[in-house]
Design an enzyme around this catalytic site. Structure first.
Site, PDB file in Angstrom:
ATOM      1  N   GLY A  10       0.817  -1.208   0.000  1.00 12.84           N
ATOM      2  CA  GLY A  10       0.000   0.000   0.000  1.00 12.84           C
ATOM      3  C   GLY A  10       0.850   1.257   0.000  1.00 12.84           C
ATOM      4  N   ALA A 219       2.791   8.243  19.824  1.00 13.48           N
ATOM      5  CA  ALA A 219       2.985   9.553  20.452  1.00 13.48           C
ATOM      6  C   ALA A 219       3.363  10.599  19.407  1.00 13.48           C
ATOM      7  CB  ALA A 219       4.054   9.464  21.537  1.00 13.48           C
ATOM      8  N   CYS A 273      -3.752   8.040   9.314  1.00  8.15           N
ATOM      9  CA  CYS A 273      -3.087   7.718  10.591  1.00  8.15           C
ATOM     10  C   CYS A 273      -3.540   8.516  11.808  1.00  8.15           C
ATOM     11  CB  CYS A 273      -1.587   7.889  10.427  1.00  8.15           C
ATOM     12  SG  CYS A 273      -0.877   6.575   9.432  1.00  8.15           S
ATOM     13  N   LYS A 336      -4.436  16.130   1.680  1.00  8.62           N
ATOM     14  CA  LYS A 336      -3.375  17.134   1.634  1.00  8.62           C
ATOM     15  C   LYS A 336      -2.921  17.201   0.178  1.00  8.62           C
ATOM     16  CE  LYS A 336       0.841  15.659   2.953  1.00  8.62           C
ATOM     17  NZ  LYS A 336       1.926  14.998   3.708  1.00  8.62           N
TER      18      LYS A 336
HETATM   19  C1  UDX Z   1      -0.937   0.759   6.558  1.00  4.48           C
HETATM   20  C2  UDX Z   1      -1.664   1.075   7.870  1.00  4.48           C
HETATM   21  O1  UDX Z   1      -2.905   1.668   7.568  1.00  4.48           O
HETATM   22  C3  UDX Z   1      -0.879   2.002   8.752  1.00  4.48           C
HETATM   23  O2  UDX Z   1      -1.445   2.011  10.039  1.00  4.48           O
HETATM   24  C4  UDX Z   1       0.488   1.531   8.907  1.00  4.48           C
HETATM   25  O3  UDX Z   1       1.250   2.485   9.607  1.00  4.48           O
HETATM   26  C5  UDX Z   1       1.137   1.161   7.605  1.00  4.48           C
HETATM   27  O4  UDX Z   1       0.313   0.300   6.841  1.00  4.48           O
HETATM   28  P1  UDX Z   1      -1.043   2.016   4.257  1.00  4.48           P
HETATM   29  O5  UDX Z   1       0.114   1.387   3.566  1.00  4.48           O
HETATM   30  O6  UDX Z   1      -1.312   3.460   4.017  1.00  4.48           O
HETATM   31  O7  UDX Z   1      -0.892   1.950   5.818  1.00  4.48           O
HETATM   32  O8  UDX Z   1      -2.360   1.140   4.013  1.00  4.48           O
HETATM   33  P2  UDX Z   1      -2.909   0.580   2.649  1.00  4.48           P
HETATM   34  O9  UDX Z   1      -2.529   1.468   1.522  1.00  4.48           O
HETATM   35  O10 UDX Z   1      -4.329   0.213   2.884  1.00  4.48           O
HETATM   36  O11 UDX Z   1      -2.044  -0.749   2.447  1.00  4.48           O
HETATM   37  C6  UDX Z   1      -2.231  -1.952   3.108  1.00  4.48           C
HETATM   38  C7  UDX Z   1      -2.149  -3.075   2.068  1.00  4.48           C
HETATM   39  O12 UDX Z   1      -2.141  -4.329   2.737  1.00  4.48           O
HETATM   40  C8  UDX Z   1      -3.332  -3.107   1.090  1.00  4.48           C
HETATM   41  O13 UDX Z   1      -2.850  -3.020  -0.242  1.00  4.48           O
HETATM   42  C9  UDX Z   1      -3.992  -4.453   1.378  1.00  4.48           C
HETATM   43  O14 UDX Z   1      -4.533  -5.061   0.225  1.00  4.48           O
HETATM   44  C10 UDX Z   1      -2.846  -5.241   1.956  1.00  4.48           C
HETATM   45  N1  UDX Z   1      -3.259  -6.375   2.814  1.00  4.48           N
HETATM   46  C11 UDX Z   1      -4.152  -6.188   3.810  1.00  4.48           C
HETATM   47  C12 UDX Z   1      -2.692  -7.629   2.590  1.00  4.48           C
HETATM   48  O15 UDX Z   1      -1.902  -7.809   1.671  1.00  4.48           O
HETATM   49  N2  UDX Z   1      -3.059  -8.656   3.418  1.00  4.48           N
HETATM   50  C13 UDX Z   1      -3.966  -8.504   4.407  1.00  4.48           C
HETATM   51  O16 UDX Z   1      -4.284  -9.473   5.112  1.00  4.48           O
HETATM   52  C14 UDX Z   1      -4.529  -7.220   4.617  1.00  4.48           C
HETATM   53  C1  UDX Z   2       1.407  11.567   9.034  1.00  5.67           C
HETATM   54  C2  UDX Z   2       2.747  11.801   9.741  1.00  5.67           C
HETATM   55  O1  UDX Z   2       3.269  13.092   9.382  1.00  5.67           O
HETATM   56  C3  UDX Z   2       3.735  10.708   9.373  1.00  5.67           C
HETATM   57  O2  UDX Z   2       4.946  10.865  10.096  1.00  5.67           O
HETATM   58  C4  UDX Z   2       3.120   9.362   9.672  1.00  5.67           C
HETATM   59  O3  UDX Z   2       3.988   8.332   9.266  1.00  5.67           O
HETATM   60  C5  UDX Z   2       1.784   9.217   8.981  1.00  5.67           C
HETATM   61  O4  UDX Z   2       0.917  10.287   9.333  1.00  5.67           O
HETATM   62  P1  UDX Z   2       0.457  12.054   6.597  1.00  5.67           P
HETATM   63  O5  UDX Z   2      -0.858  11.744   7.207  1.00  5.67           O
HETATM   64  O6  UDX Z   2       0.835  11.362   5.334  1.00  5.67           O
HETATM   65  O7  UDX Z   2       1.630  11.715   7.646  1.00  5.67           O
HETATM   66  O8  UDX Z   2       0.555  13.628   6.303  1.00  5.67           O
HETATM   67  P2  UDX Z   2       0.880  14.935   7.168  1.00  5.67           P
HETATM   68  O9  UDX Z   2       1.784  15.771   6.367  1.00  5.67           O
HETATM   69  O10 UDX Z   2       1.317  14.607   8.534  1.00  5.67           O
HETATM   70  O11 UDX Z   2      -0.519  15.697   7.214  1.00  5.67           O
HETATM   71  C6  UDX Z   2      -1.618  15.172   7.935  1.00  5.67           C
HETATM   72  C7  UDX Z   2      -2.787  16.137   7.869  1.00  5.67           C
HETATM   73  O12 UDX Z   2      -2.515  17.315   8.613  1.00  5.67           O
HETATM   74  C8  UDX Z   2      -3.137  16.617   6.461  1.00  5.67           C
HETATM   75  O13 UDX Z   2      -4.542  16.626   6.309  1.00  5.67           O
HETATM   76  C9  UDX Z   2      -2.570  18.010   6.407  1.00  5.67           C
HETATM   77  O14 UDX Z   2      -3.223  18.842   5.486  1.00  5.67           O
HETATM   78  C10 UDX Z   2      -2.799  18.469   7.837  1.00  5.67           C
HETATM   79  N1  UDX Z   2      -1.905  19.567   8.250  1.00  5.67           N
HETATM   80  C11 UDX Z   2      -0.553  19.380   8.305  1.00  5.67           C
HETATM   81  C12 UDX Z   2      -2.446  20.788   8.631  1.00  5.67           C
HETATM   82  O15 UDX Z   2      -3.662  20.967   8.610  1.00  5.67           O
HETATM   83  N2  UDX Z   2      -1.608  21.789   9.040  1.00  5.67           N
HETATM   84  C13 UDX Z   2      -0.263  21.639   9.096  1.00  5.67           C
HETATM   85  O16 UDX Z   2       0.434  22.587   9.482  1.00  5.67           O
HETATM   86  C14 UDX Z   2       0.282  20.386   8.713  1.00  5.67           C
END
Ligand code: UDX
Ligand code: UDX
Length: 456
Positions: A10, A219, A273, A336
């Site tokens: 993913g 955290a 997240c 974003k």
């Molecule tokens: C995921 C989690 O949401 C996040 O909490 C974690 O920090 C990192 O992994 P992300 O990669 O963004 O984040 O999720 P997603 O794009 O949904 O990818 C997960 C993938 O796992 C999907 O492509 C899904 O098909 C796959 N999957 C899920 C498997 O291959 N086997 C499973 O049993 C379940």
């Molecule tokens: C976040 C964490 O940054 C990353 O370290 C973790 O691994 C996954 O979650 P992500 O969700 O991909 O990453 O994007 P991020 O840049 O953190 O933005 C999160 C949300 O906060 C977005 O909707 C963004 O628009 C918003 N944001 C960010 C604000 O509204 N204001 C800001 O100043 C910064």
């Protein structure tokens, strides 16, 4: 050299493995997923997700030392190190529904690893999982084969979408949690450190125990989200009292103890997240009988919900408390800029609330329209998706900027204004437009956390 397998191709698994393959040409990296469509996309060299720079990195190593497959058992069998990057959504049933993490995929994956293994392996937890999950995993994995040993490490991913490749190539830090009290635990940590030292300075690689590593990830996300809710709460105050949140953000950010990043007031944070991890933290704190701590973090989410609702309320109030059948051009649907991802995007709730008020929406976004159509497919009659922002604004009464795509700031607003119904409104939920200029053109401008510029 060890064979690496990643389960879950993913947003996290795909880019992470591509960068490991690029930086460690002597390792063979295989990324597997249950979703055949995703696997096919990766294999074709056209990644299934939009991420700047990703396509180049993938194509640099595809079929050299980077492979994508849906044959999970074979990839497990041949691996020495297995990264687990499957999703851990919030539980929507039973005990902890709405807060706790659903660990179904994680446990299923652990059992699959156990069933398909005929040699000892290192299992690396990449997904964000509640503290102490690695312990459960370790117990499942080491439950039957007396002759096989599974070392479970925590290696949380800190990449942000839209900047994933640069975050992976130049991380602030790499965190590795492992069992430091046994030789095999320390050896597993060393092997993972060896992978990262191919391109990351050793002093940026922190090693710790597993629990501290898992907790650091929860955290870190909670702190980042808290900063956004803090600045958004001040933005609400600034709007009511006539201060300018941009000036306040700059003044706060110049304090070296606070730093300038993550102080951008917005329509609210989204992404897969922040909300999930905070809900998890809240659930765990309640579980450990720390209700005050749980309430404290829960407030970060409440302010985020308030911020989205407040934005809609501002639109309503400015437009004479009525948006029935008024057309609103929604500029940006991704959570974003520089991503097509819409998971937990504030745009989803804002669009739904506007449709509840019977507005008609023209949504435009350079990358997220396929996801927007899916997310709002039950509102098809009132929501229209439009590639061209000029077309989205035609005959609209208002523009609502929900994502900070830089191209929205570069449009010819004179032309946009001429094509709109009057009075024309702009609600800039990201403060990316030139408000004075828009006001001079004739728009009624409603920035976030700043007094409006109105001709009415
Ligand atoms: C995921 C989690 O949401 C996040 O909490 C974690 O920090 C990192 O992994 P992300 O990669 O963004 O984040 O999720 P997603 O794009 O949904 O990818 C997960 C993938 O796992 C999907 O492509 C899904 O098909 C796959 N999957 C899920 C498997 O291959 N086997 C499973 O049993 C379940
Ligand atoms: C976040 C964490 O940054 C990353 O370290 C973790 O691994 C996954 O979650 P992500 O969700 O991909 O990453 O994007 P991020 O840049 O953190 O933005 C999160 C949300 O906060 C977005 O909707 C963004 O628009 C918003 N944001 C960010 C604000 O509204 N204001 C800001 O100043 C910064």
């Amino acid at each position: 050299m060890p064979n690496i397998t990643c389960i879950g191709a993913g947003y996290v698994g795909g880019p992470t493995m591509a960068v490991i393959a690029a930086k460690c040409p002597e390792y063979q990296v295989t990324c597997v997923d249950i979703n055949q469509e995703r696997v096919d996309a990766w294999r074709s060299g056209e990644p299934p997700i939009y991420e700047p720079g990703l396509r180049d990195v993938v194509n640099q190593c595809l079929n050299r030392n980077l492979f994508f497959s849906s044959d999970i058992p074979s990839a497990i069998k041949s691996a020495d190190i297995i990264f687990v990057s499957v999703n851990t959504p919030t539980k929507d049933f039973g005990e902890g529904a709405g807060e706790a993490a659903n660990l179904y995929y994680w446990e299923k994956t652990a059992r699959e690893i156990l069933a398909c293994s005929d040699s000892s392996k290192i299992v690396v937890e990449k997904s964000t999982v509640p503290v102490r999950t690695a312990d459960a995993m370790s117990r499942i994995l080491n439950s039957s084969h007396a002759n096989l040993k599974f070392e479970v490490l925590s290696n949380p991913e800190f990449l942000a979408e839209g900047t994933a490749i640069q975050d992976l190539e130049r991380p602030d830090r790499v965190l590795i949690g492992g069992n430091q009290s046994t030789e095999s635990g320390r050896e597993a940590v060393r092997q993972l450190v060896d992978i990262y030292t191919h391109w990351v300075d050793r002093e940026r690689i922190l090693t710790t125990d597993v629990w501290s590593s898992e907790m650091s990830k929860l955290a870190a996300n909670a702190f980042l989200a808290q900063r956004i809710s803090s600045i958004n709460s001040v933005a609400a105050f600034a709007e009511e009292t006539g201060a300018d949140i941009t000036a306040v953000s700059s003044a706060i950010g110049m304090d070296s103890r606070l730093g300038p990043r993550f102080l951008q007031a917005s329509v609210g944070f989204g992404g897969s997240c922040f909300k999930k991890d905070i809900l998890n933290l809240v659930y765990l704190c309640r579980h450990y009988n720390l209700p005050e701590v749980a309430d404290y973090w829960e407030q970060v989410i409440k302010i985020n919900e308030f911020q989205k609702h407040r934005f809609v309320r501002n639109i309503l109030q400015a437009m004479f408390n009525n948006v029935v059948d008024k057309r609103i051009a929604v500029f940006g649907f991704a959570f974003k800029a520089h991503t097509g991802d819409t998971r937990e995007s504030p745009a989803i709730d804002i669009c739904r609330q506007l449709v509840e008020e019977k507005a008609l929406l023209n949504i435009t976004d350079p990358e997220a329209l396929p996801n927007a159509r899916r997310d709002l497919n039950d509102l098809a009659g009132r929501v229209n998706c439009e590639e061209d922002p000029y077309k989205a604004a035609e005959n609209a009464d208002a523009i609502a900027v929900l994502t900070e795509w830089p191209q929205f700031a570069q449009l010819d607003y004179q032309r946009v204004f001429q094509s709109m119904r009057k009075p024309a409104f702009v609600f800039d939920g990201r403060n990316i437009l030139d408000h004075q200029r828009l006001f001079q053109i004739g728009f009624n401008v409603h920035p976030l956390g700043r007094p409006p510029l109105s001709h009415l």
